[in-house]
Write an enzyme that holds these catalytic residues in place. Structure first.
Site, PDB file in Angstrom:
ATOM      1  N   ASP A 117      45.568  49.293  32.603  1.00 49.48           N
ATOM      2  CA  ASP A 117      45.673  48.074  33.382  1.00 49.48           C
ATOM      3  C   ASP A 117      45.209  48.510  34.928  1.00 49.48           C
ATOM      4  O   ASP A 117      45.769  49.575  35.109  1.00 49.48           O
ATOM      5  CB  ASP A 117      46.893  47.269  33.271  1.00 49.48           C
ATOM      6  CG  ASP A 117      47.071  46.823  31.884  1.00 49.48           C
ATOM      7  OD1 ASP A 117      46.178  46.248  31.303  1.00 49.48           O
ATOM      8  OD2 ASP A 117      48.337  46.623  31.595  1.00 49.48           O
ATOM      9  N   ASP A 131      42.946  41.352  28.969  1.00 44.96           N
ATOM     10  CA  ASP A 131      43.926  40.388  29.130  1.00 44.96           C
ATOM     11  C   ASP A 131      43.272  39.033  29.775  1.00 44.96           C
ATOM     12  O   ASP A 131      43.982  38.015  29.380  1.00 44.96           O
ATOM     13  CB  ASP A 131      45.036  41.317  30.101  1.00 44.96           C
ATOM     14  CG  ASP A 131      45.490  42.362  29.564  1.00 44.96           C
ATOM     15  OD1 ASP A 131      45.444  42.576  28.483  1.00 44.96           O
ATOM     16  OD2 ASP A 131      46.006  43.225  30.361  1.00 44.96           O
TER      17      ASP A 131
END
Length: 163
Positions: A117, A131
């Site tokens: 991320d 995501d």
């Protein structure tokens, strides 16, 4: 519609993979890159859990859930007549595949890999392209359901416009 679904999934998957490779190569986890002050930054983290860092001790379970999502989307995708459903499912499929690849191939090992991320916006948890695609696709699918637009292209409302 299957071609549209697969095309969207491939684009999302490729963007996710390329951006994760770039993030790992160019972002120092100790030194976030400011994009818009400290509100939007590129911050590299390795997430063993799901959204909001839930289920961090169950990475293997999240891997199997992602496999189930991929199988489910592929099965539904073969019966689609709605472009909007193809778009939503393509976003979900591409995102699920992007994070699944991390879970399978990244350290600490197969079925337990941590997802890369790197986008941080305000107080929101750090996320990635996959995501974002999953969330946007899911919101679209919920909206389609609420407006009565069916995957087969029909509408459950009397005045509904089939997509």
């Amino acid at each position: 519609m299957t071609t549209l679904l697969v095309g969207i999934a491939v684009v999302v998957f490729a963007l996710d993979l390329v951006t994760k490779i770039a993030a790992v190569a160019f972002i120092d986890p100790r030194n976030p890159i400011e994009v818009i002050g400290d509100t939007v930054t590129l911050t590299l983290i390795r997430n063993p859990g799901a959204a909001f860092s839930m289920a961090t001790g169950m990475t293997w379970l999240l891997t199997f859930v992602a496999v189930g999502v991929v199988i489910g989307v592929v099965r539904i995708g073969r019966t689609l007549s709605s472009r909007w459903w193809a778009l939503g499912l393509g976003l979900v499929l591409g995102g699920a595949l992007g994070n699944l690849v991390d879970r399978i191939f990244r350290s600490p090992g197969p079925l337990q890999g941590h997802v890369v991320d790197f986008v941080s916006v305000g107080w929101w948890p750090v996320f990635n392209v996959a995501d974002s695609a999953i969330v946007c696709g899911a919101i679209l699918l919920v909206a389609l359901t609420l407006f009565g637009i069916e995957p087969g292209g029909g509408s459950t409302s009397r005045n509904g416009d089939a997509a």
